[in-house]
Enzyme design. Structure first.
Site, mmCIF file in Angstrom:
data_model
loop_
_atom_site.group_PDB
_atom_site.id
_atom_site.type_symbol
_atom_site.label_atom_id
_atom_site.label_comp_id
_atom_site.label_asym_id
_atom_site.label_seq_id
_atom_site.Cartn_x
_atom_site.Cartn_y
_atom_site.Cartn_z
ATOM 1 N N ASP A 530 0.831 -1.183 -0.037
ATOM 2 C CA ASP A 530 -0.145 -0.048 0.011
ATOM 3 C C ASP A 530 0.930 1.338 0.072
ATOM 4 O O ASP A 530 2.152 0.990 0.262
ATOM 5 C CB ASP A 530 -0.997 -0.131 1.420
ATOM 6 C CG ASP A 530 -1.933 1.042 1.254
ATOM 7 O OD1 ASP A 530 -2.316 1.445 0.327
ATOM 8 O OD2 ASP A 530 -2.442 1.193 2.467
ATOM 9 N N GLU A 533 2.761 4.863 -3.971
ATOM 10 C CA GLU A 533 2.842 6.046 -4.933
ATOM 11 C C GLU A 533 4.140 6.754 -5.230
ATOM 12 O O GLU A 533 4.359 7.339 -6.103
ATOM 13 C CB GLU A 533 1.467 6.818 -4.650
ATOM 14 C CG GLU A 533 0.176 6.248 -4.857
ATOM 15 C CD GLU A 533 -0.420 5.459 -3.702
ATOM 16 O OE1 GLU A 533 0.421 5.824 -2.738
ATOM 17 O OE2 GLU A 533 -1.001 4.393 -3.801
ATOM 18 N N ASP A 623 -9.094 3.823 -1.942
ATOM 19 C CA ASP A 623 -10.073 4.290 -0.922
ATOM 20 C C ASP A 623 -11.289 4.847 -1.578
ATOM 21 O O ASP A 623 -11.480 6.024 -1.467
ATOM 22 C CB ASP A 623 -9.380 5.221 -0.021
ATOM 23 C CG ASP A 623 -8.149 4.757 0.766
ATOM 24 O OD1 ASP A 623 -7.942 3.511 0.641
ATOM 25 O OD2 ASP A 623 -7.291 5.216 1.111
HETATM 26 C C1 NOJ Z 1 -4.546 3.153 2.717
HETATM 27 C C2 NOJ Z 1 -5.385 2.122 1.978
HETATM 28 O O1 NOJ Z 1 -5.850 2.520 0.733
HETATM 29 C C3 NOJ Z 1 -6.183 1.077 2.815
HETATM 30 O O2 NOJ Z 1 -6.612 0.391 2.214
HETATM 31 C C4 NOJ Z 1 -5.752 1.099 4.133
HETATM 32 O O3 NOJ Z 1 -6.486 0.140 4.881
HETATM 33 C C5 NOJ Z 1 -4.972 2.316 4.882
HETATM 34 N N1 NOJ Z 1 -3.938 2.873 4.016
HETATM 35 C C6 NOJ Z 1 -4.123 1.874 6.186
HETATM 36 O O4 NOJ Z 1 -3.181 0.909 5.863
#
Ligand code: NOJ
Length: 967
Positions: A530, A533, A623
């Site tokens: 995660d 980017e 998200d």
């Molecule tokens: C951002 C991610 O997109 C999300 O899926 C994750 O739960 C959070 N970071 C925390 O790690």
């Protein structure tokens, strides 16, 4: 239920609220980005000057040098504005007809970044041995293709590249004269006045301002919000117009939250005011309709018309903006503006969607066949907060008889967000917990983010620092420091070869030579990448400053969009991609064999991606919000990713943010069940919403949806095999299935699953009881569950399906044979020896076919011939229907894997669309079988279809057999 470390995350969010709430102001618009502004202004000037506008770039005919293979040439290019600046053009035609056009500055003050292709492509493409360029005074051209109908023409003055098919223009580069490679210059340099005879003397314009604008707009630095980008190299952006004459629709360039057929961003009736942006970004709570950047970038655009499909692949790693204009419904004009890098554009000539996929797959590879469990249901949440929590959740799934394969752990498992290091207060027994999950073949996936907490108590940071493999600040010295979940953090520079072996070594479950490694893990744990980017909470646009320095002295601006892919690549390599790849990269092979022998297929999920990321794992759409709009656009985004060559995709089921009402959650499970990657996930602030927590009837409906997905795992697995072999996406949009049917070109709310013939239209609106599905062909389709028949027409027909909350709008295309496994199990590995049901959906001529691919679903033995691939066919002739099974694998049909499942039966054949009751149903040898016939009203293939159920035909799934049905 929150882990103690949650307070740390919360504090960070309070300190850097931009990370949690969408403020569009956190990301640049084109007008806030200097080079985009310059690119658009160039385009505006061109438009204003209309017919008098002429590109200043031209090829020096005397410099044309055809290569030894004849299908490549180089030539000197200059701009009339800066006659002293030299550029080189390099054009090649590959064996498969793809044209690569490269241009770089020669002997410039600096070197432009030219390594994007080396990360993205699987190998150096092979140049054709047959095609030859013919040079004339005005240009150079090559004619090729089986029918000699493809012609690439490079005109010299101005420089223009056109791909023709059948004498018709398909793709034009620089047709509108917007090509501009800003050369490196010194601050004190003055533009050189054009000499007589130069391009713009013809235009009676005598200064560079005519082309570049009056001001030096953001050439040497640029401020956005509180950040200043120092731009030590000065202006180096690249602008190129690409026109698709005779192609009214364009698709691709993921990732954007918008419809599949990309709406205009400029010109009359534009939907968006900004160009589509490709600049990997952590955009929390992103808009459900926008041209803004999201987490990943694939600079591949398909252009489509009823007669042709072509594509452009622009291998650039820097921030890129793409304007799209549909000046008529027949043509599309695009304008690509990138911040840095060389021009490296591939023209994919098609002419069908399938050929474009094959051409792209030959360049960047395909998604390898994942482990079968990865296609099952994944249960995630930020966070399961302790080992006991994980065990309880697993127990509740089992008590409620709801299938699940994978439990995920988000960042709170890690002490102070030091990934790999368990928080022992809450996860005292991580290996035992993982083994408990793995007891019935289930798996765990654990998050590993790329930011490293800067503390000497973290061995991972400590070692990376010692090795000097962390990204550097703009000074090029020391370690860049930014903020992310752990607070003060640094980032490994995955462009640094010295980081690879080190990173790989961390995943060893047995420490070697006293080196720190993840001994508190098991060999089966999957990885979730995660924030790659990369997300930097206190950085410009929530990412790294562009003037940060990577290996080789490249600035972050040069490599930004590739950054996330390299993180995944390295982790993926640890697990061993395939023996073939392992052999290519020695360290991979070593790492893979360190973990397991024989190597097992890895699973890595990434949020950030680039062209080529499909080789390393799955992606998800980040998200999203628990809203109907997000559910709807998620379907389109997953389709777009498929077109971008990255089919293993899905969106957070339920929506990451918010507390979806049960109706929404149920519908979202259908979206998930028909996504290649199927995972429920939720933000730490949301209420728990695991399916077992729901009231009736919702709980049972979701159980049924999950069971449907599990029963169809053979369909998904077979579809993954196909995409691994061909690059054709798993989810197939309407235009791809019916490329000549104009009415289908903008349909993106229904899709086909692989070649199976399944057509689904998930409900993504509230309070809906039925859906309208578009059928493009004169063919019969059947409701998967009720066997209601619908007849399409060659002019296109809409049919209405009941879609109450408990109903999944799912059709089977007449002519398909679907293989399912219908025993209810708690996890997919428990289904390995389960029998199959074949659903034979007869087409209007009484035929059908389908394939089924099987292997051990776990190791790489399929690459050594350990597999089963069957073709099932049904044919009606003279009142006799024969249903047959034959081997279509290119391997020894008696391979050890095939023998190991020889006992697996076809337990049921359901023949749908049978108009009359049979007189007999026999096995090959003439033995009468047990069967049941339910008549329908199916004479014209409308209404209820007649259905024959053959019970236990006593045939093995691996052998050749035939059933004979006499009418
Ligand atoms: C951002 C991610 O997109 C999300 O899926 C994750 O739960 C959070 N970071 C925390 O790690």
């Amino acid at each position: 239920m929150r882990s103690p470390t949650f307070s740390g995350s919360l504090l960070l969010v309070l300190l850097f609220p931009g990370a949690l709430a969408l403020k569009t102001a956190d990301w640049k618009t084109c007008s806030q980005s200097g080079f985009c502004r310059r690119g658009r202004a160039l385009s505006a000037r061109a438009q204003e000057s209309a017919s008098s506008w002429k590109s200043p770039y031209s090829v020096d005919p005397a410099s044309v040098a055809v290569g030894s293979t004849q299908a490549s040439f180089t030539a000197a290019v200059k701009s009339a504005l800066y006659p002293a600046v030299k550029f080189e053009l390099d054009v090649r035609v590959h064996e498969d007809g793809v044209v690569r056009v490269r241009m770089d500055e020669v002997d410039g003050l600096r070197k432009r970044y030219d390594e994007a292709a080396s990360w993205s492509l699987i190998e150096e493409p092979r140049i054709s041995q047959n095609i030859q360029w013919t040079v004339s005074k005005a240009g150079i051209k090559a004619v090729y293709g089986a029918k000699k109908d493809i012609e690439v023409v490079v005109e010299f003055n101005p420089l223009k590249v056109t791909l023709f098919r059948g004498g018709i223009e398909q793709v034009i580069l620089n047709g509108r004269g917007l090509l501009h490679m800003e050369h490196f210059r010194k601050k004190e340099d003055k533009p050189v006045e054009a000499t007589e005879g130069d391009a713009q003397a013809v235009l009676q314009v005598n200064s560079a301002a005519w082309f570049e604008g009056e001001e030096q707009d953001a050439w040497w630095d640029e401020t956005f919000s509180s950040w200043t980008d120092t731009k030590p190299k000065g202006p180096e952006s690249l602008s190129l117009d690409i026109t698709f004459p005779n192609h009214g629709h364009v698709y691709g360039i993921p990732q954007h939250a918008t419809s599949l057929a990309l709406p205009s961003t400029t010109g009359p009736g534009a939907t968006f005011t900004d160009p589509y942006r490709l600049y990997n970004a952590d955009v929390f709570e992103y808009l459900a309709s926008s041209s803004m950047s999201l987490y990943g970038s694939i600079p591949l655009m398909h252009a489509h018309s009823a007669d042709s499909t072509v594509a452009i692949f622009d291998v650039v790693a820097s921030e890129t903006w793409i304007d799209v204009s549909h000046s008529s419904d027949k043509s599309t004009e695009t304008h690509w503006i990138s911040e840095s890098g060389i021009l490296d554009v591939f023209i994919l000539p098609g002419p069908t969607p399938e050929e474009v996929f094959a051409q792209y797959a030959r360049l960047t590879g395909t998604a390898p066949l994942p482990a079968e469990w990865a296609l099952a249901y994944h249960q995630c949440r930020w966070n399961y907060v302790s080992t006991d929590d994980v065990r309880t959740v697993q127990k509740r799934f089992d008590e409620e008889d709801i299938p699940v394969d994978v439990f995920w752990l988000d960042i709170e498992y890690a002490e102070d967000h030091k990934y790999f290091i368990w928080d022992k207060k809450t996860f005292p027994d991580p290996v035992e917990m993982t083994q408990d999950v793995e007891a019935i073949g289930r798996k765990m996936v654990v998050i590993i983010d790329p930011h490293l907490k800067r503390t000497s108590s973290y061995p991972v940071y400590q070692k990376a620092s010692e090795l000097g493999v962390l990204v550097k600040p703009k000074s090029g010295e020391g370690e860049y420091e930014g903020w992310c979940w752990p607070g003060s953090s640094s980032w490994i520079d995955f462009f640094h070869p010295g980081s690879w072996d080190f990173w790989i070594s961390l995943f060893k479950t047995k420490s070697i030579d006293g080196q720190w490694s993840w001994t508190e893990s098991t060999n089966s744990v999957g990885i979730w990448n995660d924030m790659n980017e990369p997300s930097v909470f206190n950085g410009p646009e929530i990412t790294m400053p562009k003037d940060n320095v990577h290996y080789g002295g490249w600035e972050h601006r040069d490599v930004h969009n590739i950054n996330g892919m390299l993180f995944v690549r390295t982790e993926h390599d640890y697990f061993g991609t395939s023996p073939h790849e392992c052999i290519q990269t020695n360290h991979t092979f070593q790492a893979a064999s360190l973990r397991t022998d024989p190597p097992r297929r890895p699973f890595v999920l990434t949020r950030s991606f680039y062209a080529g990321s499909q080789r390393f794992g799955a992606m998800w759409t980040g998200d999203n919000l628990g809203t109907w709009e997000h559910m709807e656009v998620g379907v389109k985004m997953v389709l777009a990713n498929g077109l971008g060559g990255m089919p293993f995709a899905g969106s957070d089921v339920g929506g990451f943010f918010g507390n979806p009402e049960p109706e929404m959650l149920v519908r979202w499970y259908v979206v998930g069940a028909f996504s290649p990657f199927f995972r429920a996930h939720a933000h730490i602030d949301t209420k728990r919403r695991e399916p077992f927590l729901l009231d009736e009837p919702y709980k049972s409906i979701i159980r049924d949806i999950l069971r449907l997905r599990y029963s169809m795992l053979p369909v998904w697995y077979t579809a993954f095999r196909e995409t691994a072999a061909t690059g054709v996406p798993i989810l197939r949009p309407q235009y791809m299935m019916f490329p000549k049917d104009k009415d289908g070109f903008t349909i993106d709310d229904q899709f086909y699953v692989g070649s199976s013939g399944l057509l689904v239209k998930p409900v993504t609106q509230k309070g809906v009881n039925d859906v309208s599905i578009y059928l493009a062909e004169d063919q019969v389709y059947y409701n998967y569950f009720t066997h209601q028949a619908y007849r399409g027409s060659s002019k296109g027909t809409r049919v209405t399906l009941s879609a109450q909350l408990h109903e999944v709008p799912l059709l089977v295309r007449g002519g398909s044979i679907i293989s399912t496994r219908e025993r209810h199990r708690r996890s997919s590995p428990l289904m390995k020896h389960d029998p199959f049901t074949l659903r034979v959906a007869l087409d209007k001529a009484g035929s059908a076919h389908g394939d089924l691919y099987l292997d051990d679903g776990d190791t790489f033995s399929h690459l050594e011939g350990q597999l089963v691939h069957r073709e099932f066919a049904a044919k009606t002739e003279k009142k006799v229907i024969r249903i047959t099974s034959k081997d279509i694998a290119n391997v020894d049909p008696k391979n050890a894997y095939a023998q190991s499942i020889a006992h697996v039966r076809v337990e049921k054949v359901v023949l749908v669309g049978l108009g009359a009751k049979p007189t007999s149903v026999q096995a090959d040898g003439g033995k009468e079988l047990e069967w049941d016939y339910t008549p329908g009203v199916a004479s014209d293939k409308q209404g209820q279809a007649g259905v024959l159920v053959v019970k236990d035909p006593s045939v093995s799934v691996v052998s050749d057999w035939a059933l004979v049905i006499k009418l």
